[in-house]
Design an enzyme around this catalytic site. Structure first.
Site, mmCIF file in Angstrom:
data_model
loop_
_atom_site.group_PDB
_atom_site.id
_atom_site.type_symbol
_atom_site.label_atom_id
_atom_site.label_comp_id
_atom_site.label_asym_id
_atom_site.label_seq_id
_atom_site.Cartn_x
_atom_site.Cartn_y
_atom_site.Cartn_z
ATOM 1 N N ASP A 1 60.034 7.211 -5.285
ATOM 2 C CA ASP A 1 60.289 7.016 -3.857
ATOM 3 C C ASP A 1 61.461 6.043 -3.673
ATOM 4 O O ASP A 1 61.312 4.829 -3.806
ATOM 5 C CB ASP A 1 59.027 6.476 -3.177
ATOM 6 C CG ASP A 1 59.121 6.531 -1.660
ATOM 7 O OD1 ASP A 1 60.200 6.859 -1.150
ATOM 8 O OD2 ASP A 1 58.108 6.239 -0.997
ATOM 9 N N LYS B 1 64.439 -4.471 3.192
ATOM 10 C CA LYS B 1 63.116 -4.835 3.705
ATOM 11 C C LYS B 1 62.267 -5.420 2.583
ATOM 12 O O LYS B 1 62.195 -4.877 1.484
ATOM 13 C CB LYS B 1 62.428 -3.609 4.325
ATOM 14 C CG LYS B 1 63.131 -3.081 5.569
ATOM 15 C CD LYS B 1 62.367 -1.921 6.174
ATOM 16 C CE LYS B 1 63.027 -1.424 7.447
ATOM 17 N NZ LYS B 1 64.258 -0.664 7.201
ATOM 18 N N SER C 1 64.762 5.372 -0.982
ATOM 19 C CA SER C 1 65.315 5.726 0.328
ATOM 20 C C SER C 1 66.632 6.472 0.196
ATOM 21 O O SER C 1 67.494 6.130 -0.624
ATOM 22 C CB SER C 1 65.521 4.462 1.159
ATOM 23 O OG SER C 1 66.241 4.757 2.347
ATOM 24 N N ALA C 2 66.802 7.468 1.052
ATOM 25 C CA ALA C 2 68.068 8.205 1.103
ATOM 26 C C ALA C 2 69.208 7.340 1.615
ATOM 27 O O ALA C 2 70.384 7.714 1.463
ATOM 28 C CB ALA C 2 67.913 9.429 2.004
ATOM 29 N N ASP C 3 68.887 6.176 2.204
ATOM 30 C CA ASP C 3 69.946 5.268 2.669
ATOM 31 C C ASP C 3 70.939 4.973 1.553
ATOM 32 O O ASP C 3 72.149 4.899 1.785
ATOM 33 C CB ASP C 3 69.344 3.937 3.145
ATOM 34 C CG ASP C 3 68.486 4.057 4.392
ATOM 35 O OD1 ASP C 3 68.423 5.160 4.974
ATOM 36 O OD2 ASP C 3 67.880 3.040 4.776
ATOM 37 N N VAL D 1 68.944 4.762 8.937
ATOM 38 C CA VAL D 1 70.233 4.256 8.474
ATOM 39 C C VAL D 1 71.070 5.398 7.898
ATOM 40 O O VAL D 1 72.257 5.550 8.211
ATOM 41 C CB VAL D 1 70.037 3.147 7.424
ATOM 42 C CG1 VAL D 1 71.351 2.810 6.721
ATOM 43 C CG2 VAL D 1 69.453 1.891 8.071
ATOM 44 N N LYS E 1 61.284 11.191 12.949
ATOM 45 C CA LYS E 1 62.123 10.263 12.197
ATOM 46 C C LYS E 1 63.042 11.088 11.307
ATOM 47 O O LYS E 1 62.584 11.832 10.441
ATOM 48 C CB LYS E 1 61.247 9.333 11.354
ATOM 49 C CG LYS E 1 62.017 8.296 10.560
ATOM 50 C CD LYS E 1 61.056 7.419 9.769
ATOM 51 C CE LYS E 1 61.786 6.412 8.910
ATOM 52 N NZ LYS E 1 60.848 5.587 8.089
ATOM 53 N N GLU F 1 71.336 2.312 15.378
ATOM 54 C CA GLU F 1 70.372 3.366 15.050
ATOM 55 C C GLU F 1 69.272 3.467 16.112
ATOM 56 O O GLU F 1 69.093 2.564 16.930
ATOM 57 C CB GLU F 1 69.732 3.100 13.687
ATOM 58 C CG GLU F 1 68.904 1.826 13.654
ATOM 59 C CD GLU F 1 67.859 1.835 12.558
ATOM 60 O OE1 GLU F 1 66.914 2.624 12.690
ATOM 61 O OE2 GLU F 1 67.998 1.053 11.595
#
Length: 309
Positions: free
Chosen positions: A137, A158, A139-141, A105, A85, A25
């Protein structure tokens, strides 16, 4: 292949010939690491992949074209700053408007898959943010992994996030989670997040066999391989917990939300730990990319074996 996606000839040839390729990435380089460390790490990660007889494919969007495999000059641009980003939802916007962007990602998985790449080495996976019951919230990951058959080697989620909730979400989305050489699920800067790993594997060949079998069944999802940071490079637990609490309080005080939280916290960690978190971050990325290259080679053998059965 869409016209706005360009695959480097070296990468395209390797994919066509069934040789191992590892996606890398660019958000790590553009937003996760400071200059000039980011450019040195960019070169080192590609060298690590090549040392394992695999082909590196660093991914970014430049001048409105999604590039899978970058030249040295393009790596200079990525590491020079000024890139947006980009998550998965942002790719069409960046391509349509002719923008420059670093891929997360989620975005890297999508572009890797378009290019025929099945293995991706990165730092930490995105996930469910703390306080997500109020903020929503997430993550779209995670959603992209649920529908994109790419194996992601990372150091877990993380530690800035809600790790237990993220593991629950991955289970709900039917994304297999493997821990490499440990029974504990790693927590990025920490080898043990406090959560057990669902499934343990100890050799790259085992990872490859699981992935090949998963996809042979027609499963649409990717897989997560959580590889703990090397023991010698783990961030001190007391320091980690103190800095994390301070950083979360600062983010709340400043009203930082959404995709801006992680870059802000990573920068705070770098400053507040006197660079120790940066050393840890670079060490874990090196280890993950090395493992990803080994898995990519083993996966090529596993897929051939499955086809022969």
């Amino acid at each position: 292949m869409p016209d706005a996606v360009r695959v480097a000839p070296e990468v395209a040839d390797a994919v066509a010939e069934g040789r191992p390729v590892v996606a890398l990435e660019s958000t790590l380089l553009a937003h996760g690491l400071p200059a000039p460390d980011n450019r040195a790490v960019a070169a080192e990660l590609e060298d690590i992949v090549r040392a394992a007889d695999a082909v590196p494919a660093t991914v970014a969007v430049l001048d409105g074209t999604a590039a899978v495999g970058l030249t040295p000059d393009e790596l200079d641009r990525v590491c020079g700053g000024g890139l947006a980003k980009l998550s998965g939802r942002d790719l069409g916007v960046a391509l349509g408007l002719g923008l420059d962007g670093a891929t997360t990602v989620a975005a890297t998985c999508l572009l890797a898959r378009l290019a025929g790449i099945s293995v991706f080495g990165t730092g930490g996976l995105g996930g469910v943010h703390r306080g997500a019951r109020e903020s929503w919230d997430i993550s779209a990951d995670l959603a992209v992994l649920a529908s994109t058959p790419v194996l992601v080697v990372c150091s877990g989620v993380k530690s800035l996030l809600d790790v237990p909730a993220t593991l629950e979400q991955l289970e709900t989305l039917s994304v297999p989670v493997l821990t490499f050489g440990t029974d504990a699920f790693p927590g990025f800067y920490q080898r043990d997040s406090g959560c057990p790993g669902p499934w343990r594997v100890d050799r790259p060949a085992q990872v490859a066999e699981v992935a090949a079998a998963h996809w042979a069944l027609g499963a649409p999802s990717g897989l997560v391989v959580a590889n703990p940071v090397p023991d010698a490079d783990e961030l001190d637990r007391e320091l980690h917990d103190r800095v994390l609490a301070e950083g979360l309080a600062l983010a709340e005080q400043r009203g930082v939300r959404g995709g801006n939280v992680t870059p802000m916290l990573l920068e705070y960690f770098h400053t507040a730990t006197g660079g120790a978190s940066l050393t840890c971050n670079i060490a874990l990325v090196r280890a993950n990319v090395a493992l990803a290259a080994q898995v990519a080679g083993a996966l090529t053998d596993s897929e051939v074996a499955l086809r022969a059965r």
